[in-house]
Design a protein around this motif. Structure first.
Motif, PDB file in Angstrom:
ATOM      1  N   ALA A   1     -20.853 -66.619  17.703  1.00 17.29           N
ATOM      2  CA  ALA A   1     -21.054 -65.603  16.668  1.00 17.29           C
ATOM      3  C   ALA A   1     -20.074 -64.465  16.915  1.00 17.29           C
ATOM      4  O   ALA A   1     -19.936 -63.972  18.037  1.00 17.29           O
ATOM      5  CB  ALA A   1     -22.485 -65.081  16.694  1.00 17.29           C
ATOM      6  N   ALA A   2     -19.389 -64.036  15.878  1.00 16.34           N
ATOM      7  CA  ALA A   2     -18.372 -62.992  16.007  1.00 16.34           C
ATOM      8  C   ALA A   2     -18.993 -61.661  16.414  1.00 16.34           C
ATOM      9  O   ALA A   2     -20.164 -61.384  16.134  1.00 16.34           O
ATOM     10  CB  ALA A   2     -17.627 -62.833  14.679  1.00 16.34           C
ATOM     11  N   ASN A   3     -18.179 -60.824  17.046  1.00 13.24           N
ATOM     12  CA  ASN A   3     -18.623 -59.493  17.452  1.00 13.24           C
ATOM     13  C   ASN A   3     -18.219 -58.401  16.469  1.00 13.24           C
ATOM     14  O   ASN A   3     -18.763 -57.301  16.512  1.00 13.24           O
ATOM     15  CB  ASN A   3     -18.069 -59.161  18.839  1.00 13.24           C
ATOM     16  N   GLY A   4     -17.272 -58.707  15.581  1.00  8.20           N
ATOM     17  CA  GLY A   4     -16.820 -57.701  14.629  1.00  8.20           C
ATOM     18  C   GLY A   4     -17.470 -57.805  13.273  1.00  8.20           C
ATOM     19  O   GLY A   4     -17.208 -56.974  12.390  1.00  8.20           O
ATOM     20  N   MET A   5     -18.305 -58.798  13.068  1.00  2.69           N
ATOM     21  CA  MET A   5     -18.990 -58.969  11.783  1.00  2.69           C
ATOM     22  C   MET A   5     -20.221 -59.839  11.975  1.00  2.69           C
ATOM     23  O   MET A   5     -20.376 -60.508  13.005  1.00  2.69           O
ATOM     24  CB  MET A   5     -18.065 -59.598  10.742  1.00  2.69           C
ATOM     25  N   SER A   6     -21.085 -59.826  10.974  1.00  4.06           N
ATOM     26  CA  SER A   6     -22.266 -60.690  10.969  1.00  4.06           C
ATOM     27  C   SER A   6     -22.398 -61.335   9.598  1.00  4.06           C
ATOM     28  O   SER A   6     -22.109 -60.712   8.580  1.00  4.06           O
ATOM     29  CB  SER A   6     -23.542 -59.890  11.276  1.00  4.06           C
ATOM     30  N   ALA A   7     -22.826 -62.587   9.591  1.00 11.45           N
ATOM     31  CA  ALA A   7     -23.186 -63.292   8.363  1.00 11.45           C
ATOM     32  C   ALA A   7     -24.653 -63.675   8.502  1.00 11.45           C
ATOM     33  O   ALA A   7     -25.032 -64.336   9.470  1.00 11.45           O
ATOM     34  CB  ALA A   7     -22.307 -64.522   8.155  1.00 11.45           C
ATOM     35  N   ILE A   8     -25.484 -63.253   7.544  1.00  9.56           N
ATOM     36  CA  ILE A   8     -26.934 -63.323   7.688  1.00  9.56           C
ATOM     37  C   ILE A   8     -27.534 -63.950   6.438  1.00  9.56           C
ATOM     38  O   ILE A   8     -27.205 -63.556   5.309  1.00  9.56           O
ATOM     39  CB  ILE A   8     -27.525 -61.911   7.897  1.00  9.56           C
ATOM     40  N   TYR A   9     -28.419 -64.906   6.634  1.00  8.63           N
ATOM     41  CA  TYR A   9     -29.089 -65.535   5.504  1.00  8.63           C
ATOM     42  C   TYR A   9     -30.022 -64.532   4.818  1.00  8.63           C
ATOM     43  O   TYR A   9     -30.701 -63.732   5.480  1.00  8.63           O
ATOM     44  CB  TYR A   9     -29.893 -66.752   5.951  1.00  8.63           C
ATOM     45  N   LEU A  10     -30.071 -64.607   3.505  1.00  9.59           N
ATOM     46  CA  LEU A  10     -30.969 -63.759   2.728  1.00  9.59           C
ATOM     47  C   LEU A  10     -32.418 -64.198   2.916  1.00  9.59           C
ATOM     48  O   LEU A  10     -32.697 -65.371   3.208  1.00  9.59           O
ATOM     49  CB  LEU A  10     -30.607 -63.848   1.245  1.00  9.59           C
ATOM     50  N   PRO A  11     -33.369 -63.278   2.741  1.00 15.45           N
ATOM     51  CA  PRO A  11     -34.783 -63.683   2.780  1.00 15.45           C
ATOM     52  C   PRO A  11     -35.087 -64.658   1.639  1.00 15.45           C
ATOM     53  O   PRO A  11     -34.410 -64.658   0.614  1.00 15.45           O
ATOM     54  CB  PRO A  11     -35.533 -62.358   2.581  1.00 15.45           C
ATOM     55  N   ASP A  12     -36.096 -65.480   1.822  1.00 12.09           N
ATOM     56  CA  ASP A  12     -36.493 -66.434   0.787  1.00 12.09           C
ATOM     57  C   ASP A  12     -36.784 -65.705  -0.520  1.00 12.09           C
ATOM     58  O   ASP A  12     -37.527 -64.714  -0.545  1.00 12.09           O
ATOM     59  CB  ASP A  12     -37.727 -67.220   1.220  1.00 12.09           C
ATOM     60  N   GLY A  13     -36.188 -66.191  -1.587  1.00 14.32           N
ATOM     61  CA  GLY A  13     -36.445 -65.620  -2.900  1.00 14.32           C
ATOM     62  C   GLY A  13     -35.638 -64.393  -3.236  1.00 14.32           C
ATOM     63  O   GLY A  13     -35.705 -63.890  -4.364  1.00 14.32           O
ATOM     64  N   VAL A  14     -34.872 -63.884  -2.282  1.00 17.42           N
ATOM     65  CA  VAL A  14     -34.059 -62.685  -2.496  1.00 17.42           C
ATOM     66  C   VAL A  14     -32.605 -63.102  -2.676  1.00 17.42           C
ATOM     67  O   VAL A  14     -32.077 -63.893  -1.892  1.00 17.42           O
ATOM     68  CB  VAL A  14     -34.189 -61.697  -1.321  1.00 17.42           C
ATOM     69  N   GLY A  15     -31.953 -62.581  -3.706  1.00 14.69           N
ATOM     70  CA  GLY A  15     -30.559 -62.891  -3.960  1.00 14.69           C
ATOM     71  C   GLY A  15     -29.641 -61.769  -3.529  1.00 14.69           C
ATOM     72  O   GLY A  15     -30.093 -60.665  -3.199  1.00 14.69           O
ATOM     73  N   VAL A  16     -28.345 -62.053  -3.549  1.00 19.83           N
ATOM     74  CA  VAL A  16     -27.353 -61.030  -3.201  1.00 19.83           C
ATOM     75  C   VAL A  16     -27.509 -59.807  -4.093  1.00 19.83           C
ATOM     76  O   VAL A  16     -27.449 -58.660  -3.630  1.00 19.83           O
ATOM     77  CB  VAL A  16     -25.928 -61.617  -3.328  1.00 19.83           C
ATOM     78  N   ALA A  17     -27.749 -60.038  -5.387  1.00 14.69           N
ATOM     79  CA  ALA A  17     -27.884 -58.924  -6.334  1.00 14.69           C
ATOM     80  C   ALA A  17     -29.143 -58.105  -6.102  1.00 14.69           C
ATOM     81  O   ALA A  17     -29.256 -56.973  -6.590  1.00 14.69           O
ATOM     82  CB  ALA A  17     -27.878 -59.455  -7.765  1.00 14.69           C
ATOM     83  N   ASP A  18     -30.104 -58.651  -5.351  1.00 14.36           N
ATOM     84  CA  ASP A  18     -31.321 -57.904  -5.020  1.00 14.36           C
ATOM     85  C   ASP A  18     -31.115 -56.989  -3.818  1.00 14.36           C
ATOM     86  O   ASP A  18     -31.840 -55.986  -3.682  1.00 14.36           O
ATOM     87  CB  ASP A  18     -32.475 -58.870  -4.700  1.00 14.36           C
ATOM     88  N   LEU A  19     -30.148 -57.335  -2.961  1.00 13.85           N
ATOM     89  CA  LEU A  19     -29.994 -56.609  -1.706  1.00 13.85           C
ATOM     90  C   LEU A  19     -28.799 -55.664  -1.686  1.00 13.85           C
ATOM     91  O   LEU A  19     -28.938 -54.481  -1.326  1.00 13.85           O
ATOM     92  CB  LEU A  19     -29.875 -57.604  -0.544  1.00 13.85           C
ATOM     93  N   VAL A  20     -27.628 -56.160  -2.060  1.00 10.58           N
ATOM     94  CA  VAL A  20     -26.408 -55.352  -1.940  1.00 10.58           C
ATOM     95  C   VAL A  20     -26.502 -54.025  -2.687  1.00 10.58           C
ATOM     96  O   VAL A  20     -26.163 -52.973  -2.131  1.00 10.58           O
ATOM     97  CB  VAL A  20     -25.178 -56.170  -2.388  1.00 10.58           C
ATOM     98  N   PRO A  21     -26.977 -53.992  -3.942  1.00 11.83           N
ATOM     99  CA  PRO A  21     -27.083 -52.696  -4.632  1.00 11.83           C
ATOM    100  C   PRO A  21     -28.060 -51.731  -3.969  1.00 11.83           C
ATOM    101  O   PRO A  21     -27.877 -50.507  -4.052  1.00 11.83           O
ATOM    102  CB  PRO A  21     -27.567 -53.089  -6.037  1.00 11.83           C
ATOM    103  N   ARG A  22     -29.081 -52.246  -3.323  1.00 12.54           N
ATOM    104  CA  ARG A  22     -30.049 -51.363  -2.653  1.00 12.54           C
ATOM    105  C   ARG A  22     -29.406 -50.646  -1.467  1.00 12.54           C
ATOM    106  O   ARG A  22     -29.697 -49.475  -1.215  1.00 12.54           O
ATOM    107  CB  ARG A  22     -31.274 -52.164  -2.211  1.00 12.54           C
TER     108      ARG A  22
END
Length: 466
Positions: free
Chosen positions: A351-372
């Protein structure tokens, strides 16, 4: 010190396609080799405008000094004020890579230009190349190589995994390859490939193969010892761990790689990316002499120089810088784990130290999280891999955001992440409850309708007889 000398007082040098006289840089108090970070700070009260915290995997936040350097009045690329800035940028780039003699190429362009440099200078049509593919950027590097006529084989890792030593050994024993390429940190997956292991394995089985590292998302945030590990080419760019605005292609080539390029049998297959054209330019600027092929991005190189000073001359050593990146990475990933979220990398060891890639919670989309997060002043981004992009999000934690802990960037990021994830999950639960209620109401209406007796026909009304 004349770093802020009015631009109309700068010496004017004749611009020509080639300057055989090679005007030397005068060594006098009027022309500093490199303006120090302290000088920039003392001579300006410049502060960036308030803005949202940028924590994507590049571009990243830059320091006030870097942004101020980028706002320096443009000067001639042959100017005595600019030549030492360019030359020292070349030298300091070597230091970041722990190399004594790598040839640095600083060329206007994105990190993608590094692929074109490798493909056009080191590969001749029909030659074999092995690509170790750990994500989107492995796909793209392979496409670039094919564009220039290379015959490409790929060892593809599963999504979220790195190529194993066993698979690499098997591929190397199957045939001889001119190049072996790998993405050190694939920005689409946050997978960190084991550069030292890859180099050692290639050297053991196929020592004549050139080892090419795509380090766009790893240089200055992950440890890279170019000479010790026998890496032949490191590709990078200005806008990630190197801490400058985007637009500068950064590439380091070993002397062995330069010799391969010089001895090719067919012409270089690119005009702009040709090392035959750029090598004399880089050597001239490092020697303190101007030479011209294409105009360098003078302001961007000055900003890059300011960032390199902070990386190589600042209070934090390179080793300490890598440690801070590891610690910040652990904090972000632990915060995600506390929220019940899983990492895209299948094993913490890659796993990289300069970034993270993380799975979204079940039922939550990118458009639900990024704007928040944006509403809370923090900018992250969604996934990139074509088959998985709607299922995860990505965070960059590198550069000044990590090294200058007084900024509290990581604390702000983690706080916004926790609040936004919890709010998104709660919102989805509320939507589900409402949806279930609406569905139940519809079902009740349908049941009532189905149990109602058929309506009797109205009696026929006939007119009364007279």
């Amino acid at each position: 010190m004349h770093f802020l000398r009015p631009h109309n007082s700068l010496p004017l040098l004749h611009r020509s396609r080639l300057l055989p006289a090679c005007i030397p840089v005068p060594r006098s108090p009027l022309v500093p080799r490199v303006p120090s970070v302290a000088t920039i700070r003392n001579m300006s009260s410049f502060k960036q405008e308030p803005h949202k915290l940028l924590v994507i995997p590049g571009p990243i936040e830059v320091t006030d000094e870097v942004l101020y350097a980028n706002a320096y009045p443009p000067v001639a690329h042959t100017s005595a004020d600019f030549i030492p800035v360019f030359g020292d940028s070349i030298r300091m780039t070597r230091e970041v890579l722990f190399s004594k003699d790598a040839q640095i190429f600083l060329i206007a362009g994105s990190g993608t230009l590094g692929w074109d440099q490798v493909s056009s200078n080191l590969v001749e049509p029909g030659e074999e190349v092995l690509v170790l593919n750990s994500g989107y950027f492995g796909d793209s590097f392979a496409d670039c190589l094919k564009t220039y006529g290379a015959k490409v084989d790929e060892v593809r890792a599963d999504f979220g995994a790195a190529v194993s030593k066993e698979d690499l050994e098997k591929a190397l024993k199957s045939k001889k390859y001119k190049l072996v390429t790998f993405t050190h940190v694939d920005t689409s997956t946050a997978v960190l490939s084991d550069a030292k292991m890859i180099a050692e394995t290639v050297k053991s089985i196929s020592p004549e193969s050139l080892i090419i590292m795509d380090g766009v998302c790893s240089v200055a945030s992950e440890e890279i010892r170019m000479d010790d590990w026998s890496i032949d080419v490191v590709i990078s760019a200005s806008q990630k761990g190197l801490g400058a605005p985007p637009g500068l292609s950064v590439l380091a080539a070993s002397q062995r790689a330069l010799a391969v390029a010089a001895n090719r049998k067919t012409p270089v297959t690119s005009f702009y990316a040709s090392w035959k054209r750029w090598l004399p330019i880089m050597q001239a600027y490092e020697a303190g002499k101007p030479m011209y092929f294409a105009t360098p991005p003078v302001n961007l190189i000055r900003a890059y120089n300011a960032s390199l000073q902070q990386i190589t001359r600042g209070q934090v050593s390179l080793e300490e810088r890598f440690r801070l990146h590891r610690e910040a990475s652990k904090r972000v990933k632990s915060a995600a784990e506390e929220l019940g979220l899983k990492q895209v990398p299948k094993d913490i060891h890659y796993a990289a130290n300069g970034m993270s890639a993380i799975y979204l919670p079940d039922g939550v989309g990118v458009a639900d999280l990024v704007p928040r997060l944006a509403q809370r002043g923090v900018v992250i981004t969604g996934g990139l891999h074509k088959d998985w992009k709607d299922k995860y999000f990505r965070i960059g934690h590198m550069g000044v955001t990590v090294v200058d802990q007084s900024r509290d960037d990581i604390d702000k990021l983690i706080k916004a992440l926790k609040e936004s994830v919890q709010e998104a999950i709660a919102s989805k639960k509320q939507q589900n409850v409402q949806s279930e209620a609406n569905s139940e109401a519809r079902q009740k209406t349908q049941r009532r309708s189905s149990t109602r007796s058929p309506r009797e026909p109205y009696p026929r009304i006939t007119p009364a007889r007279l």
